[in-house]
Design an enzyme around this catalytic site. Structure first.
Site, short mmCIF file in Angstrom:
data_model
loop_
_atom_site.label_atom_id
_atom_site.label_comp_id
_atom_site.label_asym_id
_atom_site.label_seq_id
_atom_site.Cartn_x
_atom_site.Cartn_y
_atom_site.Cartn_z
N SER A 60 27.15 21.01 -21.40
CA SER A 60 26.28 21.14 -22.56
C SER A 60 25.29 19.99 -22.49
O SER A 60 25.44 19.06 -21.68
CB SER A 60 27.11 21.04 -23.84
OG SER A 60 27.64 19.73 -23.96
N ASP A 106 25.13 24.88 -20.33
CA ASP A 106 25.55 25.68 -21.48
C ASP A 106 24.42 25.73 -22.53
O ASP A 106 23.35 25.14 -22.32
CB ASP A 106 26.84 25.05 -22.04
CG ASP A 106 27.72 26.04 -22.76
OD1 ASP A 106 27.36 27.21 -22.86
OD2 ASP A 106 28.80 25.62 -23.26
N HIS A 107 24.70 26.37 -23.65
CA HIS A 107 23.71 26.60 -24.74
C HIS A 107 22.53 25.63 -24.79
O HIS A 107 22.71 24.42 -24.94
CB HIS A 107 24.41 26.49 -26.10
CG HIS A 107 25.41 27.56 -26.33
ND1 HIS A 107 25.10 28.76 -26.92
CD2 HIS A 107 26.72 27.62 -26.01
CE1 HIS A 107 26.19 29.51 -26.98
NE2 HIS A 107 27.19 28.85 -26.43
N ASP A 141 19.75 29.83 -25.09
CA ASP A 141 20.31 30.55 -26.22
C ASP A 141 19.34 30.52 -27.39
O ASP A 141 19.35 29.60 -28.20
CB ASP A 141 21.66 29.95 -26.62
CG ASP A 141 22.22 30.59 -27.89
OD1 ASP A 141 21.60 31.55 -28.39
OD2 ASP A 141 23.27 30.13 -28.37
N GLU A 179 30.77 25.19 -32.28
CA GLU A 179 29.84 24.70 -31.28
C GLU A 179 28.39 24.96 -31.68
O GLU A 179 27.50 24.16 -31.42
CB GLU A 179 30.14 25.40 -29.94
CG GLU A 179 29.47 24.77 -28.74
CD GLU A 179 29.86 25.49 -27.48
OE1 GLU A 179 30.51 24.85 -26.65
OE2 GLU A 179 29.56 26.67 -27.32
N HIS A 225 33.34 30.46 -31.11
CA HIS A 225 33.64 29.19 -30.44
C HIS A 225 34.77 28.48 -31.18
O HIS A 225 34.88 28.58 -32.39
CB HIS A 225 32.40 28.29 -30.45
CG HIS A 225 31.30 28.79 -29.58
ND1 HIS A 225 30.09 29.14 -30.06
CD2 HIS A 225 31.24 28.98 -28.24
CE1 HIS A 225 29.31 29.53 -29.06
NE2 HIS A 225 29.99 29.44 -27.94
N HIS A 263 31.60 34.23 -24.31
CA HIS A 263 31.67 32.89 -24.93
C HIS A 263 32.80 32.87 -25.94
O HIS A 263 33.19 33.90 -26.47
CB HIS A 263 30.36 32.57 -25.66
CG HIS A 263 29.28 32.10 -24.76
ND1 HIS A 263 28.69 30.87 -24.89
CD2 HIS A 263 28.69 32.70 -23.70
CE1 HIS A 263 27.77 30.75 -23.95
NE2 HIS A 263 27.75 31.83 -23.21
N GLY A 264 33.27 31.67 -26.26
CA GLY A 264 34.30 31.56 -27.28
C GLY A 264 35.58 32.23 -26.86
O GLY A 264 36.24 32.91 -27.64
N GLY A 265 35.94 32.03 -25.58
CA GLY A 265 37.13 32.71 -25.06
C GLY A 265 38.44 32.00 -25.35
O GLY A 265 39.50 32.59 -25.21
N ASN A 285 33.72 31.50 -20.80
CA ASN A 285 33.60 30.07 -21.11
C ASN A 285 34.89 29.53 -21.72
O ASN A 285 35.47 30.15 -22.60
CB ASN A 285 32.45 29.86 -22.10
CG ASN A 285 31.10 30.05 -21.46
OD1 ASN A 285 31.00 30.46 -20.31
ND2 ASN A 285 30.06 29.73 -22.19
N ASP A 287 36.21 25.82 -23.23
CA ASP A 287 35.89 24.42 -23.53
C ASP A 287 36.98 23.81 -24.41
O ASP A 287 37.67 22.88 -24.02
CB ASP A 287 34.52 24.36 -24.24
CG ASP A 287 34.05 22.92 -24.47
OD1 ASP A 287 34.67 21.99 -23.92
OD2 ASP A 287 33.06 22.74 -25.19
ZN LIG Z 1 29.06 29.39 -26.11
#
Ligand SMILES: [Zn+2]
Length: 359
Positions: A60, A106-107, A141, A179, A225, A263-265, A285, A287
């Site tokens: 990020s 990332d974003h 994004d 996030e 996220h 995202h937000g997995g 993703n 994190d």
């Molecule tokens: Zn994300």
């Protein structure tokens, strides 16, 4: 090893598309893990090597700044040079781990477009020297902006990226969660159609971007996220399927023409992950889960050896604590936490044992 095998190391351009296509046709997705420094980046490469999986490493903007050092006086410069440093670190070391690594950022929202443009300045310089870009891909994004602005900016940036063999990840629909600062009131938010990507928007993106260069889409299908109480989030992977079908029917392409990103997995149910991968998700993703995986064993180590974090030599009995407070001790515990957590992720995503790197 498949016919599509690649030399181990950072993959870009055709190598990157080979990696993406191998995942999609092989029915698996690659973990995309956020890193903030050499400990985390090395742990992620070690994890991939241990799982014999290829991997996506991402930063990020604040992760990039931290990589450069939180004390660096110019915060913007830190975001740029820290990200460059991480990519160079991977270019130097990844091949020695024997797996393929895609480097990604990332974003980046509207305010961070200058960060991406500065990274492209660096990427172009690197390309001139080495014949390949620093990063495999960047993300833009602009999902909080109107779609026309989102897509025209993505087209403008992708024009530039395509010239140096880079791919662009875009976002359509808003991924909830901490996030992005959207808040965590998901009972209410789950009814909001903005949280679900509209297939017509995806088709519009495909029409505009596909002629320009390689791109992927982070789609919203109820993903968020961070990690929340189970039951708060309703994942609807069929939204991904609907987007794929619309593009496929309109353009007469093969199955799953879009390259999709989840995202937000963190904390998702395995069945929903498998379903999403079946609809063309090649990247998930991770994190929040790896943050905890790093910190939990560090906390345990400190709790088990509290006096070593108070005294160099114990004032009561003279015990020397050097072998406990040496930062390598607890940092290594954190690294091993990431390695262990990512074995599970590679299994869930089906990437374990599937590296296409030549051995
Ligand atoms: Zn994300």
């Amino acid at each position: 090893m498949s016919d599509n095998s690649l030399r181990p190391g950072v993959v870009t351009g055709e190598g990157y598309t080979t990696l993406v296509n191998a995942a999609k046709s092989g029915g698996y997705a690659l973990p995309a893990v956020n890193v903030v420094g050499t400990n985390t980046i090395n742990a992620v490469m070690e994890a991939a090597a241990t799982a014999n999986s290829d991997i996506i490493i991402q930063l990020s903007n604040s992760g990039g700044a931290f990589y450069a050092g939180a004390g660096m006086p110019d915060g913007f410069q830190a975001k740029v040079m820290g990200s460059v440093a991480a990519a160079q670190h991977a270019h130097l070391l990844a091949e020695h781990y024997g797996i393929c690594v895609a480097m990604h950022t990332d974003h980046a929202n509207r305010a961070l477009i200058p960060w991406i443009e500065a990274l492209l300045d660096e990427g172009e310089k690197y390309y001139e020297k080495h014949g390949k870009p620093l990063f495999s891909s960047h993300m833009l994004d602009l999902s909080a902006d109107p779609i026309d602005f989102n897509l025209s900016e993505c087209a403008r940036i992708l024009e530039r990226m395509a010239k140096i063999d880079m791919s662009l990840e875009i976002e359509l629909g808003v991924t909830g969660g901490e996030e992005d600062g959207i808040g965590s009131d998901f009972d209410e938010a789950a009814d909001n159609s903005k949280l679900y990507t509209q297939p017509a928007d995806v088709l519009q993106a495909y029409d505009l971007l596909n002629p320009i260069g390689h791109f992927s889409v982070a789609a919203s299908f109820g993903n968020v996220h961070g990690v929340y109480k189970p039951g708060n989030v309703k994942l609807r992977p069929e939204i991904l399927k609907n987007s794929q079908s619309l593009v496929q029917e309109t353009h007469g392409t093969g199955n799953n023409p879009l390259h999709l990103v989840f995202h937000g997995g963190s904390g998702s149910e395995k069945a929903k992950i498998t379903e999403a991968v079946g609809y063309g998700v090649f990247k998930m993703n991770i994190d929040t889960d790896t943050q905890f995986a790093f910190s939990e064993p560090v906390g345990r180590f400190v709790n088990e050896n509290p006096r070593a974090f108070l005294y160099q030599v114990d004032p009561q009995d003279g015990t020397p604590y050097k072998k406990f407070y040496d930062p390598r001790k607890y940092l290594r515990a954190g690294e091993l936490g990431i390695v262990a957590r990512l074995q599970e992720a590679c299994e869930d995503l089906g990437s374990k044992g599937r590296s296409i790197a030549e051995s």
